[in-house]
Every structure is written in structure tokens, then in C-alpha cells.
Design a protein around this motif. Structure first.
Motif, mmCIF file in Angstrom:
data_model
loop_
_atom_site.group_PDB
_atom_site.id
_atom_site.type_symbol
_atom_site.label_atom_id
_atom_site.label_comp_id
_atom_site.label_asym_id
_atom_site.label_seq_id
_atom_site.Cartn_x
_atom_site.Cartn_y
_atom_site.Cartn_z
ATOM 1 N N GLY A 1 0.003 7.009 -2.049
ATOM 2 C CA GLY A 1 -0.504 7.580 -0.806
ATOM 3 C C GLY A 1 0.532 7.509 0.300
ATOM 4 O O GLY A 1 1.238 6.503 0.446
ATOM 5 N N PHE A 2 0.644 8.570 1.088
ATOM 6 C CA PHE A 2 1.646 8.616 2.159
ATOM 7 C C PHE A 2 1.245 7.748 3.343
ATOM 8 O O PHE A 2 2.072 7.109 3.965
ATOM 9 C CB PHE A 2 1.854 10.064 2.619
ATOM 10 C CG PHE A 2 2.594 10.903 1.617
ATOM 11 C CD1 PHE A 2 3.958 10.730 1.431
ATOM 12 C CD2 PHE A 2 1.930 11.849 0.855
ATOM 13 C CE1 PHE A 2 4.648 11.501 0.507
ATOM 14 C CE2 PHE A 2 2.611 12.616 -0.065
ATOM 15 C CZ PHE A 2 3.974 12.450 -0.254
ATOM 16 N N PHE A 3 -0.051 7.768 3.668
ATOM 17 C CA PHE A 3 -0.515 7.014 4.833
ATOM 18 C C PHE A 3 -1.503 5.959 4.334
ATOM 19 O O PHE A 3 -2.694 6.229 4.189
ATOM 20 C CB PHE A 3 -1.178 7.951 5.851
ATOM 21 C CG PHE A 3 -0.283 9.067 6.297
ATOM 22 C CD1 PHE A 3 0.685 8.848 7.264
ATOM 23 C CD2 PHE A 3 -0.389 10.323 5.723
ATOM 24 C CE1 PHE A 3 1.521 9.872 7.672
ATOM 25 C CE2 PHE A 3 0.441 11.354 6.131
ATOM 26 C CZ PHE A 3 1.401 11.128 7.104
ATOM 27 N N GLN A 4 -0.983 4.786 4.053
ATOM 28 C CA GLN A 4 -1.801 3.728 3.467
ATOM 29 C C GLN A 4 -2.459 2.927 4.593
ATOM 30 O O GLN A 4 -1.932 1.924 5.061
ATOM 31 C CB GLN A 4 -0.941 2.844 2.570
ATOM 32 C CG GLN A 4 -0.302 3.636 1.433
ATOM 33 C CD GLN A 4 0.403 2.757 0.425
ATOM 34 O OE1 GLN A 4 0.269 1.545 0.443
ATOM 35 N NE2 GLN A 4 1.150 3.380 -0.482
ATOM 36 N N SER A 5 -3.613 3.428 5.011
ATOM 37 C CA SER A 5 -4.317 2.861 6.162
ATOM 38 C C SER A 5 -5.230 1.712 5.737
ATOM 39 O O SER A 5 -5.656 1.619 4.587
ATOM 40 C CB SER A 5 -5.155 3.944 6.855
ATOM 41 O OG SER A 5 -4.333 5.028 7.239
ATOM 42 N N ARG B 1 -13.449 -8.074 2.050
ATOM 43 C CA ARG B 1 -12.357 -8.028 3.012
ATOM 44 C C ARG B 1 -11.996 -6.580 3.334
ATOM 45 O O ARG B 1 -12.546 -5.650 2.751
ATOM 46 C CB ARG B 1 -11.132 -8.766 2.443
ATOM 47 C CG ARG B 1 -11.390 -10.250 2.188
ATOM 48 C CD ARG B 1 -10.156 -10.923 1.607
ATOM 49 N NE ARG B 1 -10.392 -12.342 1.365
ATOM 50 C CZ ARG B 1 -10.268 -13.294 2.276
ATOM 51 N NH1 ARG B 1 -9.899 -12.969 3.504
ATOM 52 N NH2 ARG B 1 -10.499 -14.554 1.986
ATOM 53 N N GLN B 2 -11.064 -6.423 4.246
ATOM 54 C CA GLN B 2 -10.613 -5.091 4.595
ATOM 55 C C GLN B 2 -9.943 -4.418 3.395
ATOM 56 O O GLN B 2 -9.346 -5.075 2.551
ATOM 57 C CB GLN B 2 -9.642 -5.164 5.768
ATOM 58 C CG GLN B 2 -10.290 -5.654 7.055
ATOM 59 C CD GLN B 2 -9.304 -5.767 8.189
ATOM 60 O OE1 GLN B 2 -8.107 -5.901 7.957
ATOM 61 N NE2 GLN B 2 -9.786 -5.702 9.416
ATOM 62 N N ILE B 3 -10.063 -3.095 3.370
ATOM 63 C CA ILE B 3 -9.570 -2.324 2.228
ATOM 64 C C ILE B 3 -8.378 -1.485 2.667
ATOM 65 O O ILE B 3 -8.404 -0.847 3.725
ATOM 66 C CB ILE B 3 -10.682 -1.411 1.670
ATOM 67 C CG1 ILE B 3 -11.903 -2.253 1.269
ATOM 68 C CG2 ILE B 3 -10.176 -0.605 0.489
ATOM 69 C CD1 ILE B 3 -13.111 -1.421 0.910
ATOM 70 N N ILE B 4 -7.331 -1.491 1.859
ATOM 71 C CA ILE B 4 -6.160 -0.647 2.111
ATOM 72 C C ILE B 4 -6.183 0.508 1.117
ATOM 73 O O ILE B 4 -6.228 0.302 -0.100
ATOM 74 C CB ILE B 4 -4.848 -1.439 1.956
ATOM 75 C CG1 ILE B 4 -4.817 -2.601 2.954
ATOM 76 C CG2 ILE B 4 -3.652 -0.523 2.163
ATOM 77 C CD1 ILE B 4 -3.592 -3.476 2.817
ATOM 78 N N TYR B 5 -6.173 1.722 1.638
ATOM 79 C CA TYR B 5 -6.152 2.890 0.760
ATOM 80 C C TYR B 5 -4.708 3.155 0.340
ATOM 81 O O TYR B 5 -3.862 3.532 1.151
ATOM 82 C CB TYR B 5 -6.735 4.111 1.474
ATOM 83 C CG TYR B 5 -6.650 5.372 0.646
ATOM 84 C CD1 TYR B 5 -7.490 5.552 -0.448
ATOM 85 C CD2 TYR B 5 -5.718 6.358 0.945
ATOM 86 C CE1 TYR B 5 -7.413 6.692 -1.221
ATOM 87 C CE2 TYR B 5 -5.629 7.508 0.178
ATOM 88 C CZ TYR B 5 -6.478 7.665 -0.905
ATOM 89 O OH TYR B 5 -6.395 8.790 -1.678
ATOM 90 N N HIS B 6 -4.428 2.962 -0.955
ATOM 91 C CA HIS B 6 -3.065 3.130 -1.471
ATOM 92 C C HIS B 6 -2.805 4.526 -2.023
ATOM 93 O O HIS B 6 -1.658 4.906 -2.229
ATOM 94 C CB HIS B 6 -2.801 2.108 -2.586
ATOM 95 C CG HIS B 6 -2.917 0.685 -2.139
ATOM 96 N ND1 HIS B 6 -1.954 0.061 -1.391
ATOM 97 C CD2 HIS B 6 -3.904 -0.238 -2.314
ATOM 98 C CE1 HIS B 6 -2.316 -1.187 -1.141
ATOM 99 N NE2 HIS B 6 -3.504 -1.393 -1.687
ATOM 100 N N GLY B 7 -3.876 5.274 -2.277
ATOM 101 C CA GLY B 7 -3.689 6.540 -2.968
ATOM 102 C C GLY B 7 -3.643 6.317 -4.475
ATOM 103 O O GLY B 7 -3.590 5.180 -4.969
ATOM 104 N N ILE B 8 -3.653 7.408 -5.237
ATOM 105 C CA ILE B 8 -3.618 7.319 -6.698
ATOM 106 C C ILE B 8 -2.285 6.732 -7.146
ATOM 107 O O ILE B 8 -1.212 7.219 -6.764
ATOM 108 C CB ILE B 8 -3.848 8.709 -7.324
ATOM 109 C CG1 ILE B 8 -5.213 9.259 -6.894
ATOM 110 C CG2 ILE B 8 -3.760 8.632 -8.846
ATOM 111 C CD1 ILE B 8 -5.482 10.654 -7.375
ATOM 112 N N PHE B 9 -2.352 5.667 -7.930
ATOM 113 C CA PHE B 9 -1.168 4.961 -8.433
ATOM 114 C C PHE B 9 -0.262 4.471 -7.303
ATOM 115 O O PHE B 9 0.958 4.375 -7.457
ATOM 116 C CB PHE B 9 -0.363 5.850 -9.396
ATOM 117 C CG PHE B 9 -1.169 6.358 -10.554
ATOM 118 C CD1 PHE B 9 -1.917 5.481 -11.334
ATOM 119 C CD2 PHE B 9 -1.192 7.706 -10.865
ATOM 120 C CE1 PHE B 9 -2.667 5.948 -12.399
ATOM 121 C CE2 PHE B 9 -1.942 8.178 -11.928
ATOM 122 C CZ PHE B 9 -2.691 7.298 -12.704
ATOM 123 N N GLY B 10 -0.873 4.204 -6.136
ATOM 124 C CA GLY B 10 -0.097 3.674 -5.016
ATOM 125 C C GLY B 10 0.831 4.665 -4.373
ATOM 126 O O GLY B 10 1.816 4.275 -3.727
#
Length: 368
Positions: free
Chosen positions: A72-76, A61-70
Motif C-alpha cells: 500500500g502506498f499510504f499506510q495509514s 489495538r490500532q490497525i495499520i492498513y498495509h495494502g495487499i502484501f504490504g
């Protein structure tokens, strides 16, 4: 990155014509940009086609980039890459293999289930399009869904057929170009092996001078060819006929003081039609020998005779390309190295003496 805007086609014929044009365009681009195309001629890129990718909803499925430990500023949201499994199952190569095994299953009952399973995989890809397609509610009917499935099934086949047809049509050099022969001074003609040529220069002329003249000759005479993309083991691939092409490789040894020894190697390469012919012929031979009580030599003799004929075509093509190599080397100022390892002295090309009035009979007679 780029965005391509596709205008909507309102009829089935217009859609299929569009896909046919895409296949032709891919094939024409492949000649100049081999690095961007796979072995079957399909373009290699990281874009997305027609919204949701086939099988992506089933495999990943599509992936959401959360950043390290969630944090991330722009969770695309990043779309999943197009499924390679779906691409293979819906390709014209897979469909062609399915038809081949279906025909083979007529004679070999143990294989009859295989083409049905393969076609089932192709059908599932089209079915996934039908299920996942987003259609406006007022047009979302059973007929519309079935039409989407038909389009998803036909699109890669039409596009693939056009790609192969165009590639095979333009991958051949015209027969009149191959039949033509080069006129060379006697001392510029290499003797011995057609696969290897050796040239010498004491003026610093290396393989780059030779390749430059080779490209000019190929363009002047109308040969079909591709150049090295940086990932190939050849410098030029020259397309001959339906059965063979020629791979040309060069290397230069630098001996100091402007002395260069350039080696040229020519190799025959089988075209896809040659591979298909051999696969079909060998399959039929095996089936025939398995189903007869004794060894039947006549089919084997016919097959070997066909191979012998194709072998003569390969040698004739290599001989013709070898003439191009000799002429390109002569134009580049390279000296042919004899089988004894000594450079052959160059002589100027013979000049034709033309009478003063031969070019224009209407010109006045000049005094001698």
C-alpha cells in the motif's frame, strides 16, 4: 465527517454541567432522529471521543492498513472502534441494575456477590482511563490520576441521567391536552373497536392525506410524537403519559378509479417506567411468596388492582388518540366506514350564526 472542538472545563462542576447538557441535547435530538440513537438513547456514530477509547488498549489495538502484501502506498493508522463492552459496563443502565441487585441481595444472600462483580467491571473501565490518560508531566500526579478516574466514572452516569430525565419529561404530552376532547359531527365518529379505524374515499385521498392532517392536529394541540425513520413498524408514535404511548399504523388499499380504503391501527406501547414498575413489583411478589409459609393473596390483589388502573389509563389514552384519528380523517375528506362495511355520508360542520354586533359591542347598530 466532522471535527467537534471541546473547550476545556477547568472545574469539576463545569465538567459535570457540560455532560449534563450533552445528555439533554442527545435526548432532544432523539425525538427527530430516532434512527441515529440506540434503544437506551445513546447516539450511534463512528467517531472517537476524548482520544484513546476505553478498553481499546486491552481488547484491540490500532490497525495499520498495509495494502495487499504490504504494497500500500499510504499506510495509514486506523484507530480501533470504541469498545461496546466498556460502554455497557460504564452506562447508567448497568449501574442502575447493579444497585437493584445490591438491594435484592439483602434479601437473597445467593445474589450478594453479583453486584460486587458488576461494580468491579464499572471500576475497571474507569481504571483503564486513569492508566491510559495522557497528562503533561508537570501535572501528572497521583491526585490527577485519581481525578481522571472519578471523571471517567461520573461522566456516563451524569450524561445518562440527564438523557433519561429529559426524555421522560418531554416524552409526555401535557395532561390538559389529553383531557381535552374533539368536537366532531355525529356521523364522523367511529364506533366499535378503538384499535382499528377504516375510512373510504372516492376522490383518491389515501393515507398520505390522512397523515398530513394528523401531523397538523398534533402540532396544533401540542402533542409529543415521533415519526417513522424508515426502520420502524409504525408511522407515528404518540407519547401519552409516564406509562403508555400509542403507535399509529396506516395502510391504503387502492381499488381503482380514485377509490381508496384506508385502515388505521392503534396499539398501546409500554414506556420504560411501566416496564421498570412491573419488574420491581414482580420481583417483590416472588420474594414475598417464597418467604411466607402460605400463599398471601393480598399483595397479588394490590398488584392486579394497580395493573387494572394502568389499563384504564391505556384505554383512555387510546380513546383520546382515536378522536384525533377521526378528526384528521374528517379534515382529510375521508368517509367513515360503518361496522356493516358501508361508507357513512359526510355532512358539513355546523356553522354558528353570530349576531352582527356580537363580536364588538362598541360597533354601531345597523338597520335590520
Amino acid at each position: 465527517s466532522a471535527i467537534v472542538w471541546h473547550y476545556r472545563r477547568f472545574t469539576l462542576r463545569a465538567f459535570l454541567k457540560q455532560q449534563d447538557g450533552y445528555g439533554e441535547a442527545e435526548s432532544l435530538l432523539r425525538f427527530k432522529h430516532l434512527i441515529f440513537f440506540g434503544p437506551t438513547g445513546t447516539a450511534k456514530w463512528r467517531g472517537q471521543i476524548y482520544g484513546a477509547t476505553r478498553f481499546s488498549w486491552f481488547v484491540n489495538r490500532q490497525i495499520i492498513y498495509h495494502g495487499i502484501f504490504g504494497e500500500g502506498f499510504f499506510q495509514s493508522i486506523y484507530p480501533a472502534p470504541q469498545s461496546e463492552v466498556a460502554a455497557y459496563l460504564s452506562s447508567i443502565e448497568w449501574f442502575g441494575l447493579t444497585i437493584f441487585l445490591f438491594g435484592l441481595g439483602i434479601f437473597l444472600p445467593g445474589l450478594r456477590i453479583v453486584p460486587y462483580l458488576m461494580f468491579g467491571g464499572t471500576f475497571c473501565v474507569a481504571l483503564s482511563y486513569m492508566v491510559r490518560a495522557r497528562i503533561e508531566p508537570k501535572f501528572d500526579t497521583v491526585h490527577a490520576r485519581l481525578l481522571v478516574m472519578i471523571l471517567a466514572f461520573a461522566q456516563p452516569l451524569v450524561r445518562g441521567f440527564s438523557r433519561y430525565f429529559t426524555w421522560l419529561r418531554f416524552k409526555r404530552t401535557p395532561a390538559n391536552v389529553i383531557r381535552k376532547h374533539e368536537h366532531l359531527p355525529e356521523n364522523a365518529r367511529s364506533r366499535g373497536s378503538l384499535s382499528r379505524r377504516v375510512f373510504w374515499s372516492e376522490e383518491g385521498r389515501d393515507r398520505h392525506h390522512f397523515l398530513g392532517e394528523m401531523f397538523r392536529l398534533l402540532e396544533e394541540e401540542g402533542w409529543r410524537y415521533s415519526t417513522d425513520s424508515g426502520w420502524n413498524d409504525w408511522d407515528i408514535q404518540i407519547y401519552g403519559n409516564f406509562w403508555w404511548s400509542i403507535a399509529l399504523q396506516t395502510v391504503t388499499e387502492y381499488h381503482g378509479g380514485g377509490k381508496c380504503l384506508t385502515r388505521v391501527r392503534l396499539r398501546n406501547r409500554m414506556v420504560i417506567t411501566m416496564i421498570i414498575f412491573n419488574l420491581v413489583a414482580i420481583s417483590l411478589l416472588i420474594y414475598h411468596q417464597v418467604n411466607v409459609s402460605r400463599v398471601d393473596f393480598w399483595p397479588i390483589v394490590f398488584y392486579l388492582a394497580a395493573l387494572g388502573f394502568l389499563g384504564t389509563r391505556a384505554r383512555a389514552l387510546k380513546s383520546r388518540v382515536a378522536e384525533l384519528v377521526d378528526l384528521a380523517a374528517f379534515r382529510a375528506g375521508l368517509q367513515r366506514v360503518s361496522h356493516k362495511g358501508k361508507p357513512v355520508t359526510r355532512t358539513a360542520e355546523p356553522e354558528l350564526e353570530v349576531a352582527v354586533n356580537a363580536t364588538d359591542p362598541a360597533s354601531p347598530q345597523l338597520p335590520r
